[in-house]
Design a protein around this motif. Structure first.
Motif, mmCIF file in Angstrom:
data_model
loop_
_atom_site.group_PDB
_atom_site.id
_atom_site.type_symbol
_atom_site.label_atom_id
_atom_site.label_comp_id
_atom_site.label_asym_id
_atom_site.label_seq_id
_atom_site.Cartn_x
_atom_site.Cartn_y
_atom_site.Cartn_z
ATOM 1 N N TYR A 22 37.932 49.380 41.188
ATOM 2 C CA TYR A 22 36.909 48.986 40.642
ATOM 3 C C TYR A 22 36.408 47.486 40.352
ATOM 4 O O TYR A 22 35.751 46.596 40.824
ATOM 5 C CB TYR A 22 37.215 49.214 38.512
ATOM 6 C CG TYR A 22 37.302 50.849 38.440
ATOM 7 C CD1 TYR A 22 36.281 50.839 38.441
ATOM 8 C CD2 TYR A 22 37.989 52.007 38.207
ATOM 9 C CE1 TYR A 22 35.755 52.684 38.706
ATOM 10 C CE2 TYR A 22 38.398 52.828 37.551
ATOM 11 C CZ TYR A 22 36.774 53.453 38.201
ATOM 12 O OH TYR A 22 36.678 55.012 37.495
ATOM 13 N N GLU A 23 38.007 46.467 40.393
ATOM 14 C CA GLU A 23 37.441 45.396 40.321
ATOM 15 C C GLU A 23 36.735 44.440 41.573
ATOM 16 O O GLU A 23 35.932 44.183 42.200
ATOM 17 C CB GLU A 23 39.022 45.019 40.796
ATOM 18 C CG GLU A 23 39.244 44.732 38.657
ATOM 19 C CD GLU A 23 40.879 43.472 39.292
ATOM 20 O OE1 GLU A 23 41.222 43.596 40.218
ATOM 21 O OE2 GLU A 23 41.866 43.692 38.072
ATOM 22 N N LYS A 52 34.793 46.325 43.525
ATOM 23 C CA LYS A 52 33.393 46.812 43.453
ATOM 24 C C LYS A 52 32.673 45.638 42.587
ATOM 25 O O LYS A 52 31.463 45.250 42.916
ATOM 26 C CB LYS A 52 33.309 48.019 43.039
ATOM 27 C CG LYS A 52 32.111 48.907 42.966
ATOM 28 C CD LYS A 52 32.402 50.468 42.072
ATOM 29 C CE LYS A 52 30.837 51.023 41.913
ATOM 30 N NZ LYS A 52 30.683 52.421 41.552
ATOM 31 N N HIS A 53 33.559 45.483 41.625
ATOM 32 C CA HIS A 53 33.213 44.273 40.327
ATOM 33 C C HIS A 53 32.251 43.160 41.834
ATOM 34 O O HIS A 53 31.172 42.315 41.516
ATOM 35 C CB HIS A 53 33.582 44.235 39.209
ATOM 36 C CG HIS A 53 33.296 42.979 38.808
ATOM 37 N ND1 HIS A 53 33.257 41.929 38.598
ATOM 38 C CD2 HIS A 53 32.328 43.511 37.949
ATOM 39 C CE1 HIS A 53 32.696 41.489 37.490
ATOM 40 N NE2 HIS A 53 31.768 42.046 37.370
ATOM 41 N N ASP A 54 33.104 42.869 42.597
ATOM 42 C CA ASP A 54 32.975 41.550 43.748
ATOM 43 C C ASP A 54 31.934 41.840 44.817
ATOM 44 O O ASP A 54 31.765 40.854 45.466
ATOM 45 C CB ASP A 54 34.618 41.174 44.314
ATOM 46 C CG ASP A 54 35.034 40.370 42.357
ATOM 47 O OD1 ASP A 54 34.309 40.657 41.312
ATOM 48 O OD2 ASP A 54 36.292 40.129 43.210
#
Length: 274
Positions: free
Chosen positions: A32-33, A35-37
């Motif tokens: 998730y981290e 993907k956020h980046d």
């Protein structure tokens, strides 16, 4: 060949499922981290080093053949679970492949394990695709009990924690840390009732602190990092030096908790050496 097939044939008790739980937990957060980046899949630095810090000692500390074979099987479990989430650590994969050969040479596991070993090796040597979705994690569960006194082995020494309860029905233990760090595993009567560590946010007062640790599942810990020092302890850590803060608890994953114990912000104090 499926990754689960390898894990099922290791005859290693709770370790394969726990390694998979922890790998999925770390990879899910990393996914998730990332993907956020704007990145795809789980990131090596957020998954592999923490797993190796926790499980590595079982692969390197062995005084007899039984412990050596356990180390091989732990390496295979780690390499398999990492491959499943799209990650490889080459030295770990080589250790796992060597372990497969040595387990078979010693006739340590089943005939089926030996027959399927070429397929296991081919899978671990293959390049895994990056995660396309976050891996599933099991519902949190703990086998700790209120009044347990836990000892956690860190690079700073042994940190002690009192279990006050859990966040649900055997969901996640709620811990209060003792302030003192011990260079060797202490006796319970050296610890019980001594000062709590507390916490301090910014320049505010030092307050009491309870931490709910999600993923602290088995006691005794299959990774041999967390120990049950005593049970049924009615005397809690001394908080008379702390300001009372009216809140339930801070929630952390097991790996966030282990990182916290290594940090100066945890307010833990090493025992002076002679």
């Amino acid at each position: 060949m499926k990754h689960q097939h390898i894990l099922d044939k290791l005859a290693l008790g709770a370790i394969p499922s726990l390694v998979q739980d922890e790998t999925h937990m770390l990879a899910r957060q990393s996914f998730y981290e990332a993907k956020h980046d704007g990145h795809r899949g789980a990131r090596y630095a957020e998954v592999v080093p923490p797993l190796l810090r926790r499980w590595g000692p079982l692969m390197t500390h062995h005084s007899d053949q039984s412990e050596l074979m356990t180390g091989h099987r732990v390496a295979i479990a780690l390499a398999t679970c990492l491959h499943k989430v799209g990650l490889i650590e080459p030295s770990l994969t080589e250790r796992a492949l060597r372990g497969i050969d040595e387990l078979n040479d010693a006739v340590w596991l089943s005939d089926e394990f030996a027959r399927q070993s070429p397929a296991y090796a081919d899978l671990l040597r293959s390049t895994p695709p990056a995660l396309s979705k976050a891996p599933a994690v099991r519902e949190p569960l703990t086998f700790t009990r209120p009044g347990d006194l836990l000892a956690i082995n860190t690079t700073r020494g042994y940190v002690l924690a009192h279990v006050h309860g859990d966040t649900g029905t055997n969901e996640a233990p709620i811990l209060e840390l003792y302030r003192q760090i011990y260079p060797v595993l202490p006796a319970a009567d050296q610890v019980v009732g001594t000062q709590a560590a507390g916490e301090q946010l910014g320049n505010g007062p030092v307050t009491n602190s309870h931490i709910a640790v999600v993923g602290l599942r088995h006691i005794p810990d299959p990774a041999e990092q967390i120990w049950l020092l005593a049970s049924g302890q009615n005397r809690t850590p001394d908080t008379s030096h702390l300001t009372t803060k009216d809140y339930l608890h801070t929630r952390m994953s097991l790996y966030e908790f282990l990182d916290y114990l290594e940090s100066p912000t945890s307010r833990l104090t090493p025992t002076p050496t002679a």
